[in-house]
Design a protein around this motif. Sequence first.
Motif, PDB file in Angstrom:
ATOM      1  N   LYS A 225       0.841  -1.194   0.000  1.00  0.00           N
ATOM      2  CA  LYS A 225       0.000   0.000   0.000  1.00  0.00           C
ATOM      3  C   LYS A 225       0.876   1.243   0.000  1.00  0.00           C
ATOM      4  N   LYS A 226       0.312   2.356  -0.452  1.00  0.00           N
ATOM      5  CA  LYS A 226       1.082   3.596  -0.514  1.00  0.00           C
ATOM      6  C   LYS A 226       1.080   4.274   0.856  1.00  0.00           C
ATOM      7  N   ASP A 227       2.258   4.551   1.361  1.00  0.00           N
ATOM      8  CA  ASP A 227       2.394   5.239   2.642  1.00  0.00           C
ATOM      9  C   ASP A 227       1.991   6.709   2.480  1.00  0.00           C
ATOM     10  N   ARG A 228       1.128   7.177   3.362  1.00  0.00           N
ATOM     11  CA  ARG A 228       0.612   8.549   3.228  1.00  0.00           C
ATOM     12  C   ARG A 228       1.712   9.594   3.339  1.00  0.00           C
ATOM     13  N   LYS A 229       2.688   9.330   4.180  1.00  0.00           N
ATOM     14  CA  LYS A 229       3.729  10.324   4.425  1.00  0.00           C
ATOM     15  C   LYS A 229       4.788  10.320   3.325  1.00  0.00           C
ATOM     16  N   SER A 230       5.346   9.155   3.046  1.00  0.00           N
ATOM     17  CA  SER A 230       6.446   9.075   2.084  1.00  0.00           C
ATOM     18  C   SER A 230       5.977   8.953   0.639  1.00  0.00           C
ATOM     19  N   LYS A 231       4.712   8.551   0.441  1.00  0.00           N
ATOM     20  CA  LYS A 231       4.130   8.307  -0.885  1.00  0.00           C
ATOM     21  C   LYS A 231       4.754   7.080  -1.564  1.00  0.00           C
ATOM     22  N   SER A 232       5.583   6.340  -0.839  1.00  0.00           N
ATOM     23  CA  SER A 232       6.166   5.119  -1.369  1.00  0.00           C
ATOM     24  C   SER A 232       5.317   3.924  -0.946  1.00  0.00           C
ATOM     25  N   TYR A 233       5.479   2.808  -1.664  1.00  0.00           N
ATOM     26  CA  TYR A 233       4.750   1.594  -1.306  1.00  0.00           C
ATOM     27  C   TYR A 233       5.449   0.871  -0.160  1.00  0.00           C
ATOM     28  N   PRO A 259      11.512   6.155  -0.631  1.00  0.00           N
ATOM     29  CA  PRO A 259      11.526   7.584  -0.943  1.00  0.00           C
ATOM     30  C   PRO A 259      12.719   7.971  -1.808  1.00  0.00           C
TER      31      PRO A 259
END
Length: 334
Positions: A225-233, A259
């Motif tokens: 899933k995409k991490d809200r903070k880093s925008k990475s999976y 990231p």
Amino acid sequence: MKRWIKLGLMMLGFGGGEMTASADVSGVSSGPIVIAHRGASGYRPEHTLMSYKLGLQMKADYIEPDLVMTKDGHLVARHDIYLSGTTDIADHPEFADRKRKLEGHDDWFVFDFTLNELKTLKAIQPRPKRGDVFDGQESIPTMDEILSLMKAAKADGSKAGLYIEMKRPALFKKVGLDPTVALLAMLKEVTGAGIPVYFQCFDGAYLNEFVGKTDAELIWLIEGKKDRKSKSYVLEAPLALYGTNVDGVGLNKALLLGPEGKPTSIVDDAHALGLDVHVWTIRNDQVPKGIRSVEEELKLLFSLGVDGVFADFPDTALQSRDSFMLLKAGPADD
């Protein structure tokens, strides 16, 4: 992302021009496996016999059929439970009343049709930019037809295997179509024919039902899933959740870079658990942002230590794999 990718490629000697595969790779390990994703789906409509045949002609290590189940209990090859994206069902007025809404999707669903009804449909290319030259030429193949194709290929000397995925098993059980018995029988026939085989599923709990009941290698598919903070999976569950019961993981390639494109530890973490790592999906016509070419993307993945890649254009992946292995092996002894 670019600076991390460029650094990684330069460290491995990929900072300059592209390498091409040598015609002679004798003595060089074959390296990571190349899986023809839905067949050679970059060139032919996905999950058709022509797509699988082309993947075999290109010498892919494995051919990947995704399986779903018909109303009357037959395993057939489709990536989705709905039919509009990959068939001409919208052009069949006799099935207009079968269209319905499920999970917010208004479509025709495979488990509402018998095999004979599905065989009246023709496959189409779901990605318009790839063209429609081969649309309407073939019907939806059954798993029996795919296995016959692989047996014939083996008789002709092919060493290719099958990399089989069951789609949405919990949903099929919910509608009264438990595919487990049919899958176990099919996997037994595949292994009995001497064809290498992996069995994969996103549902790790469902894979547990096959432990000790098949000789097929079991692969747990993970999207993350995409991490809200880093925008990475990132992972939604630890690799060890089913890692003791499966032979490997099929990872969304986005999980391999964190990231700014810095490599994560996920490949090493999986290997530490004794798991093979196969990543999806490599597409010549859909290269990630920050990467200059699909060849560069493949070399980056190989440099991170993956054990296999799913590719829509298996010929490109094979050429890049062979180039990588030649470079890794170094100059031949005189």
